[in-house]
Design an enzyme around this catalytic site. Sequence first.
Site, short mmCIF file in Angstrom:
data_model
loop_
_atom_site.label_atom_id
_atom_site.label_comp_id
_atom_site.label_asym_id
_atom_site.label_seq_id
_atom_site.Cartn_x
_atom_site.Cartn_y
_atom_site.Cartn_z
N LYS A 68 0.82 -1.21 0.00
CA LYS A 68 0.00 0.00 0.00
C LYS A 68 0.86 1.27 0.00
CE LYS A 68 -2.37 0.92 3.74
NZ LYS A 68 -1.83 -0.34 4.23
N THR A 70 4.03 1.46 -0.86
CA THR A 70 4.77 1.43 -2.12
C THR A 70 3.92 1.98 -3.26
OG1 THR A 70 5.93 -0.54 -1.32
CG2 THR A 70 6.11 -0.06 -3.65
N ARG A 91 2.23 8.32 6.85
CA ARG A 91 2.54 8.25 8.28
C ARG A 91 4.03 7.97 8.47
NH1 ARG A 91 -0.90 3.41 10.14
NH2 ARG A 91 -0.29 2.75 8.06
N LYS A 102 6.78 -6.82 10.67
CA LYS A 102 6.25 -6.12 9.49
C LYS A 102 7.34 -5.38 8.72
CE LYS A 102 2.79 -2.62 8.25
NZ LYS A 102 3.68 -1.52 7.83
N ALA A 270 -3.56 1.42 12.55
CA ALA A 270 -4.96 1.34 12.13
C ALA A 270 -5.70 0.19 12.81
CB ALA A 270 -5.05 1.19 10.62
N PHE A 298 -3.43 -0.57 6.99
CA PHE A 298 -3.99 -1.92 6.86
C PHE A 298 -5.08 -1.96 5.79
CE2 PHE A 298 -2.21 -2.44 11.28
CZ PHE A 298 -1.17 -3.24 10.87
N PHE A 379 3.89 -8.55 -9.17
CA PHE A 379 5.07 -9.34 -8.81
C PHE A 379 5.50 -10.14 -10.04
CE2 PHE A 379 3.62 -8.13 -4.75
CZ PHE A 379 4.60 -8.37 -3.79
N TRP A 407 7.03 -0.89 -8.20
CA TRP A 407 8.09 -1.48 -7.35
C TRP A 407 9.37 -1.67 -8.17
CZ3 TRP A 407 11.20 -5.79 -7.16
CH2 TRP A 407 11.82 -6.06 -5.94
#
Length: 554
Positions: A68, A70, A91, A102, A270, A298, A379, A407
């Site tokens: 998210k 990224t 954030r 994480k 969150a 999240f 991916f 990415w």
Amino acid sequence: MPTDIEIARQATLIPITEVAKKAGVPDDALIPYGKYKAKVDTAALPKDSNGKLILVTAINPTPAGEGKTTTSVGLSDALHLIGKKTMLCLREPSLGPCFGVKGGGAGGGKSQVMPMDEINLHFTGDFHAITSAHNLLSAMIDNSIYWGNPNDIDLRRVTWRRVLDMNDRALRQIVGPLGGVSNGFPRETGFDITVASEIMAILCLASDLDDLQKRLGDIIIGYRRDKTPVFCRDIKADRAMTVLLKDAILPNLVQTLENNPAFLHGGPFANIAHGCNSVIATKTALQMADYVVTEAGFGADLGAEKFMDIKCRLAGLKPDAIVLVATVRSLKMNGGVPKADLTKGENVEAVRAGSVNLKRHIENVKKFGITPTIAINHFYLDTDAEIAVIKEMAESYGADAVICKHWAEGGEGARELAEIVSKKADAGAPDFNQLYPSAMPLAEKIETVATEIYRAASVAIPTSVRKQLKQWEEMGYGEYPVCMAKTQYSFSTDPTALGAPEGHEIAIREVRLSAGAGFVVAIAGDIMTMPGLPKVPSAENIYLDENGQIEGLF
């Protein structure tokens, strides 16, 4: 591909003064913190724009990764590429996840905010300031009790705990102070993680320094024997706490790998808080740019719901467009494929089965009057057939679905997403609405979120909790929105129930009044406000190499 930190180390950054000029920040508004990051004095900024607000949210997180942040970075860079004046608002990462499971929160691959290592660690000291302000209040509460308890605080009803920006399960429940008369009166207490602190929420919802101090004074720290509340201002801590936060309230300016400006400010989780960056940063960005890209933590069931029902409600904001991030890998996991088997080739049926999770999030977002654009975070093992399933499902709900390769390719990989989303933002969201009205009773608000968003068949709210909610309504807090504290991994309170469970029960364990922040926290299931470290924490693989460079941070 090299690792995130290797990519970050190879980046060519420009001085923060040049980033500021690109963003339209004058020299007298810039407060440098070294060469590549700065605070911004919002009072000294020109207010010459009325930007469009783009929210990035996602499906439920899995160990496979969704990307998210990224995607938020990639979309922002892509908007710059197509000639749109854009600000990114994210954030700040917490140390707990960085050293836990994480990882950091600075994006990934070629869509990162920089300097990545400093952002993920101490940054500009905002979290330390919040921790210090929170614990100053804790110390002054115990000190007031020690010196005669002039506010007649009932030791059994002190609700203010301490905080630490680290995952540490040993501190969840403690007894203190011990050691005799000179140390005070023993009582049961505990620690939360800093990102769950009401001070964090207040910093992120305050409009300015005066509003910050008022909100700090409004914090309820406990109750007297007659059950009347004791406020932070009764302890006379609010002014000193404001002093500790005078710099932390200013947004932090950094840059993406493509040297585009970004605000990073505030960091409430969150799953146990409201999961959005600061109102000050968002509103400032909207005054500076034509498009503002922000994210909510999240999955959309937590972050997006709180963004719209808490942040937008309290700050008078509304999103003009919404992006919903999904990956083939995550949908496979939602379809029953273990993480270890994700690289074993094409599995169209698993993607189809797991797409019920994406479908549920699309349905939920549409309840707020906006149809999201689906960003398929690509991916390298994804196949055309697997991606076709996601597109087919999204289109059946009237949603555009776009393959995004930011990415690996940076902003260029999200160009198509930027083209689509900017047009939707330009059109706006005339049908935007919140899930419930402010006048609805607190218990009904909890039930509404649980049934409408989590799809629960029943909501178990104990009699004692209903009584507490009723008491808060009588005290004048009934108009507050509710902030659900629940596992991020599932629509239910069972983190292993993937996909789109329904017909379950949401059990509310306790409620907490955040009178300064302006919402009521409802804690559901086994969610903890102080996380623990995993069996093998990321900290075991973070170290300095022979050249003094950080390795293992991601």
